[in-house]
Design a protein around this motif. Structure first.
Motif, short mmCIF file in Angstrom:
data_model
loop_
_atom_site.label_atom_id
_atom_site.label_comp_id
_atom_site.label_asym_id
_atom_site.label_seq_id
_atom_site.Cartn_x
_atom_site.Cartn_y
_atom_site.Cartn_z
N SER A 141 22.50 35.38 -13.49
CA SER A 141 23.95 34.96 -13.64
C SER A 141 23.95 34.48 -11.26
O SER A 141 23.08 35.19 -11.08
CB SER A 141 24.94 35.43 -13.36
N GLN A 195 27.36 39.56 -16.67
CA GLN A 195 26.53 38.59 -16.44
C GLN A 195 25.44 39.27 -16.09
O GLN A 195 25.81 40.51 -16.29
CB GLN A 195 27.19 38.21 -15.01
N VAL A 196 24.01 38.73 -16.13
CA VAL A 196 23.14 39.34 -16.43
C VAL A 196 21.77 39.20 -14.68
O VAL A 196 22.93 38.08 -13.87
CB VAL A 196 22.01 37.65 -16.68
N ARG A 248 26.68 38.49 -7.60
CA ARG A 248 28.22 38.68 -7.44
C ARG A 248 29.19 38.95 -6.07
O ARG A 248 28.81 39.22 -5.30
CB ARG A 248 28.58 40.31 -8.02
N ALA A 286 24.35 42.29 -21.35
CA ALA A 286 24.52 41.03 -20.83
C ALA A 286 23.36 41.23 -20.67
O ALA A 286 22.19 40.00 -21.16
CB ALA A 286 25.60 39.79 -20.21
N THR A 287 22.74 42.05 -19.87
CA THR A 287 21.45 41.80 -19.40
C THR A 287 20.25 41.91 -20.56
O THR A 287 19.44 41.49 -20.35
CB THR A 287 21.04 42.57 -17.82
N ASP A 303 27.55 44.67 -16.50
CA ASP A 303 26.25 43.60 -16.55
C ASP A 303 25.83 44.46 -17.41
O ASP A 303 24.55 43.17 -17.64
CB ASP A 303 26.14 43.61 -15.22
N GLN A 361 31.76 39.95 -20.51
CA GLN A 361 32.18 39.74 -19.58
C GLN A 361 31.73 40.26 -18.34
O GLN A 361 31.74 39.99 -16.99
CB GLN A 361 33.89 40.68 -19.22
#
Length: 466
Positions: A308, A300-301, A311, A283-284, A280, A298
């Protein structure tokens, strides 16, 4: 004649000034053994102060419990098992796009001195590789920057240093900061032996040495008056570099410290218990920099104005470790860990030349052959592995009580099993493809037969169990 900037230019300048600088301070082979995590053996005043200025993440997990595959995911934002960089000491023929490329397109300066170790060769000119901590004048004043720094004093190799290395590593430690091996905490699966205790004590001393280095980095930011507009991550690349830690898909191998400071954006002294995967991080970083996240990523933030959804699971895997073959996949939820051993016919404690240099491992292996271990200590030397493992981390933080056959846990285990099946399918996990086929397809170079074939011939008998 007075020159007046158009309104759109003023707005653009304001956006550029508002973009945060981003710093990654990375250390190697450490679990969350810091004072701010409550470890009684830790002496980490700089990191504890840093944690009080930002957020401490309690559930941060890598996607691979060893360095090079971890870093291939960190720099690309893709799972190594998707790209083909999942074997330790492998090399992709075609490197993936790097998240730092997107930062550069957005006007960021990118500094990445020292260690890359991505399981592929980065392209020429991909980053400024000069050491910005030693020469802070390199940091630009007219645009934002991303700056990486990596410290190796806590690496596995430094837990078993030469006398000269040990003296150098601990040169700044005060007398009160050296550890008494007799007093350090050991996991229940380790034999209580002086060599094991000495390794664990050295490990903690190395973290204190790292703490001094982190203090130097933070001082650079303070001295340059950069702190207020700089997002800083401190993290380890995976769990501690001790036997049954590094290279293994347990918390001891995949859980790492993560501290984040971002004045005005991250609440000081906050504690985040949500699951965060190291995948992550790219992306963050792009999100907080205002950069569009490539679809191939793949992760997420987990920071900023538009995080996002939380999780539910963090996934990890291990494959070949140097010359030693295996394939393991794991799912970590907030409370449970599911492990699938694709080669249950292989023992846990296969001989691995580099890992077996650790004095603690030598002692542990010898005591296993001598029949001087209790059941918990002996489990790592079983001749075979179970196909599945399942652990309740709340009740069993050292993951020694396998609940895979527990009727009371059958339903929750099935949920984790299904999650892993789905992840393997969706991410196109290449672990099921033999490495020789990856070589034949032109995905990776032939590192295995070139560098490791002779090592396998030197392996002694691995397990004391017939």
């Amino acid at each position: 004649m007075r020159f007046v900037l158009p309104l759109f230019a003023l707005a653009l300048a304001s956006q550029v000034q508002a973009a945060p600088n981003i710093v990654w301070i990375v250390t190697e082979d450490i679990s969350p053994n810091l004072g701010c995590y409550g470890d009684p053996d830790a002496i980490t005043p700089n990191l504890d102060k840093f944690a009080a200025q930002g957020a401490r993440f309690t559930r941060c997990f890598t996607h691979c419990p060893v360095c090079a595959p971890t870093r291939s995911g960190l720099i690309s934002g893709q799972y190594p098992t998707t790209m083909g960089s999942h074997h330790m000491r492998s090399k992709l023929v075609t490197p993936p796009p790097l998240f730092t490329d997107e930062l550069k397109k957005a006007g960021y300066a990118v500094f990445w001195p020292g260690k890359t170790d991505f399981n592929f060769d980065p392209p020429k000119g991909w980053a400024d590789t000069r050491n910005w901590v030693q020469n802070p004048d390199l940091l630009p004043k007219d645009k934002p920057f991303f700056a990486y720094i990596n410290y190796v004093v806590s690496h596995e190799s430094q837990v078993r240093p030469t006398p000269e290395q040990y003296k150098k590593n601990t040169a700044k430690l005060k007398p009160s900061e050296f550890r008494d091996p007799a007093k350090v905490t050991l996991p229940p699966y380790y034999p209580d032996h002086p060599d094991v205790r000495r390794n664990v004590a050295t490990y903690h001393e190395n973290i204190t040495a790292t703490d001094y280095l982190v203090g130097n980095v933070l001082k650079v930011l303070d001295d340059r008056k950069l702190t207020d507009n700089t997002l800083v991550f401190f993290f380890g690349d995976h769990g501690w570099g001790m036997p049954r830690g590094k290279r293994w898909c347990y918390d001891s191998g995949t859980r790492a410290p993560l501290l984040v400071r971002w004045p005005g954006k991250v609440e000081p002294g906050s504690v985040r218990e949500d699951l965060v995967a190291m995948l992550d991080f790219p992306a963050t970083v792009l999100a907080v920099a205002g950069v569009e996240i490539p679809k191939a990523m793949q992760g997420q933030v987990f920071l900023g104005d538009k995080p996002s959804p939380a999780r539910k699971y963090a996934f990890s895997g291990r494959d070949r470790m140097d010359e030693t073959e295996d394939r393991v996949r794991s799912v970590r939820s907030d409370r449970y860990r599911y492990v699938r051993n694709f080669h249950p016919e292989l023992p846990y404690a296969q001989w691995q030349n580099y890992g077996d240099e650790m004095p603690a491992m030598k002692v542990w292996r010898k005591l296993a052959f001598d029949g001087k271990l209790n059941d918990v200590q002996m489990a790592f030397f079983a001749r075979t592995k179970p196909k599945e493992e399942f652990y309740d981390l709340n009740a069993d933080p050292y993951e020694t009580k396998n609940l895979a056959t527990s009727a009371d846990h059958a339903k929750i285990l099935a949920e984790h099993r299904t999650a892993l099946d789905q992840w393997i399918k969706e991410t196109k996990d290449l672990g099921q493809v033999p490495e020789k086929d990856l070589i034949a397809r032109g995905i990776v170079k032939d590192v295995l037969s070139v560098e490791y074939a002779d090592r396998v011939k030197l392996h002694p008998k691995t397990s004391p169990v017939p």
